[in-house]
Scaffold this active site. Structure first.
Site, PDB file in Angstrom:
ATOM      1  N   GLN A   1      33.119  37.855  44.578  1.00  0.00           N
ATOM      2  CA  GLN A   1      33.917  36.845  45.281  1.00  0.00           C
ATOM      3  C   GLN A   1      34.603  37.491  46.481  1.00  0.00           C
ATOM      4  O   GLN A   1      35.185  36.807  47.306  1.00  0.00           O
ATOM      5  CB  GLN A   1      34.967  36.258  44.336  1.00  0.00           C
ATOM      6  CG  GLN A   1      34.388  35.550  43.129  1.00  0.00           C
ATOM      7  CD  GLN A   1      35.464  35.237  42.098  1.00  0.00           C
ATOM      8  OE1 GLN A   1      36.133  34.217  42.174  1.00  0.00           O
ATOM      9  NE2 GLN A   1      35.660  36.143  41.170  1.00  0.00           N
TER      10      GLN A   1
ATOM     11  N   HIS B   1      31.483  34.231  48.485  1.00  0.00           N
ATOM     12  CA  HIS B   1      32.543  33.667  49.336  1.00  0.00           C
ATOM     13  C   HIS B   1      32.459  34.177  50.769  1.00  0.00           C
ATOM     14  O   HIS B   1      33.418  34.038  51.541  1.00  0.00           O
ATOM     15  CB  HIS B   1      33.924  33.976  48.747  1.00  0.00           C
ATOM     16  CG  HIS B   1      34.193  33.249  47.471  1.00  0.00           C
ATOM     17  ND1 HIS B   1      35.181  33.633  46.592  1.00  0.00           N
ATOM     18  CD2 HIS B   1      33.597  32.170  46.905  1.00  0.00           C
ATOM     19  CE1 HIS B   1      35.168  32.814  45.541  1.00  0.00           C
ATOM     20  NE2 HIS B   1      34.229  31.920  45.707  1.00  0.00           N
TER      21      HIS B   1
HETATM   22  N1  APR Z   1      41.651  46.452  38.418  1.00  0.00           N
HETATM   23  C1  APR Z   1      41.124  45.295  37.893  1.00  0.00           C
HETATM   24  N2  APR Z   1      41.722  44.075  38.032  1.00  0.00           N
HETATM   25  C2  APR Z   1      42.890  44.031  38.689  1.00  0.00           C
HETATM   26  C3  APR Z   1      43.509  45.188  39.248  1.00  0.00           C
HETATM   27  C4  APR Z   1      42.832  46.440  39.087  1.00  0.00           C
HETATM   28  N3  APR Z   1      43.332  47.565  39.573  1.00  0.00           N
HETATM   29  N4  APR Z   1      44.689  44.815  39.841  1.00  0.00           N
HETATM   30  C5  APR Z   1      44.796  43.453  39.642  1.00  0.00           C
HETATM   31  N5  APR Z   1      43.721  42.998  38.949  1.00  0.00           N
HETATM   32  C6  APR Z   1      43.426  41.622  38.511  1.00  0.00           C
HETATM   33  C7  APR Z   1      44.646  40.750  38.303  1.00  0.00           C
HETATM   34  O1  APR Z   1      45.075  40.864  36.955  1.00  0.00           O
HETATM   35  C8  APR Z   1      44.118  39.346  38.598  1.00  0.00           C
HETATM   36  O2  APR Z   1      43.674  38.731  37.389  1.00  0.00           O
HETATM   37  O3  APR Z   1      42.713  41.012  39.556  1.00  0.00           O
HETATM   38  C9  APR Z   1      42.882  39.606  39.465  1.00  0.00           C
HETATM   39  C10 APR Z   1      42.975  39.067  40.885  1.00  0.00           C
HETATM   40  O4  APR Z   1      43.056  37.661  40.825  1.00  0.00           O
HETATM   41  P1  APR Z   1      43.157  36.805  42.187  1.00  0.00           P
HETATM   42  O5  APR Z   1      44.157  37.393  43.074  1.00  0.00           O
HETATM   43  O6  APR Z   1      43.312  35.394  41.749  1.00  0.00           O
HETATM   44  O7  APR Z   1      41.740  37.048  42.871  1.00  0.00           O
HETATM   45  P2  APR Z   1      40.314  36.391  42.532  1.00  0.00           P
HETATM   46  O8  APR Z   1      40.200  35.975  41.117  1.00  0.00           O
HETATM   47  O9  APR Z   1      39.285  37.315  43.047  1.00  0.00           O
HETATM   48  O10 APR Z   1      40.361  35.072  43.474  1.00  0.00           O
HETATM   49  C11 APR Z   1      39.227  34.238  43.497  1.00  0.00           C
HETATM   50  O11 APR Z   1      40.252  32.847  45.167  1.00  0.00           O
HETATM   51  O12 APR Z   1      41.649  32.869  46.938  1.00  0.00           O
HETATM   52  C12 APR Z   1      40.346  32.695  46.575  1.00  0.00           C
HETATM   53  O13 APR Z   1      38.342  33.047  47.772  1.00  0.00           O
HETATM   54  C13 APR Z   1      39.422  33.720  47.209  1.00  0.00           C
HETATM   55  O14 APR Z   1      37.653  35.034  46.200  1.00  0.00           O
HETATM   56  C14 APR Z   1      38.955  34.565  46.019  1.00  0.00           C
HETATM   57  C15 APR Z   1      39.080  33.603  44.858  1.00  0.00           C
END
Ligand code: APR
Length: 235
Positions: free
Chosen positions: A94, A112
């Site tokens: 993503q 994305h």
């Molecule tokens: N290692 C693994 N996971 C981690 C780490 C780490 N060091 N640090 C944080 N996380 C986890 C958090 O616990 C959280 O669950 O990464 C996750 C990030 O979640 P989001 O910020 O919601 O990102 P994501 O799920 O990729 O978002 C999906 O939303 O905004 C849109 O298009 C955008 O691709 C994105 C989509």
């Protein structure tokens, strides 16, 4: 350690969390992008139509941050797994950064879009490589057709890329591994439900995702620490 048989086909889904240890903020975690910027100011076509300069300022900031970032042990562990499994591994991200590619992953499906690509908002000009930044008062770029050039990003309300390829790989996989994604954004959040009962479903991240109940295994920890050990595939 993940145990795989020669018949196993692995589907990997990564989210912003895998790039967190490389210094790229996530979206919804502490210090996350959507905590600082409003999604409807940088993440929609309506925002781009309304104020393209503001949207380019946002993506220029993200291009600068991503240009300074380096892959971490989590990205590298996935690249090594790809080298071992070849086409028995499907890597869907993503993320719009290029840290998987920098780590050596050869086949990365960016559902994305990609931060360092742009395309015309009007004509069918294919996406092109573009690492430039467009901060005010710089003019925003235009296409030869007169249309505005936009970042090659899938914004909220738009259809993600490569969905046919992704669902065909989901239908083939026997192991589904999601890393660093909060499980709230569709359609990626439902991929695990799509394979549940037919494939092993594993989550890696420091906190339980919203779709935790669909996973048979959950390894709580940072990707850069958990993945090198988990993916040290036994021969
Ligand atoms: N290692 C693994 N996971 C981690 C780490 C780490 N060091 N640090 C944080 N996380 C986890 C958090 O616990 C959280 O669950 O990464 C996750 C990030 O979640 P989001 O910020 O919601 O990102 P994501 O799920 O990729 O978002 C999906 O939303 O905004 C849109 O298009 C955008 O691709 C994105 C989509």
């Amino acid at each position: 350690m993940l145990r795989l048989s020669p018949a196993d086909r692995v589907f990997i889904l990564t989210g912003a969390g895998i790039s967190a240890e490389s210094g790229i903020p996530t979206f919804r975690g502490a210090g996350g992008l959507w905590r600082t910027y409003r999604g409807d100011e940088g993440g929609t076509h309506e925002a781009f139509r309304r104020d393209p300069a503001l949207v380019w300022e946002f993506y220029s900031m993200r291009r600068r941050a991503a240009s300074a970032a380096k892959p971490n042990p989590g990205h590298r562990a996935l690249a090594q797994l790809e080298a071992r499994l070849q086409d028995r591994l499907f890597l869907c991200t993503q993320n719009v950064d290029n840290l998987h590619e920098q780590a050596g992953s050869a086949r990365v499906v960016h559902m994305h879009g990609e931060l360092f690509k742009s395309r015309c908002d009007t004509c069918r000009l294919p996406p092109f490589d573009d690492a430039r930044t467009y901060d005010p008062p710089a003019e925003i770029p235009h296409c030869a057709c007169g249309g505005r050039i936009r970042p090659h990003i899938c914004w909220f309300g738009e259809v993600p890329f490569h969905l046919d390829e992704i669902f065909s790989a989901l239908d083939d996989c026997t192991v589904f591994l999601a890393i660093g994604t909060s499980g709230v954004v569709e359609p990626a959040a439902s991929f695990v439900a799509h394979v549940r009962g037919r494939a092993r479903t594993i989550y890696v991240g420091p906190e339980e995702p919203a779709n935790r109940s669909a996973f048979t295994e959950c390894h709580l920890g940072n990707a850069g620490e958990v993945l090198p050990e988990l993916l040290r595939i036994s021969p």
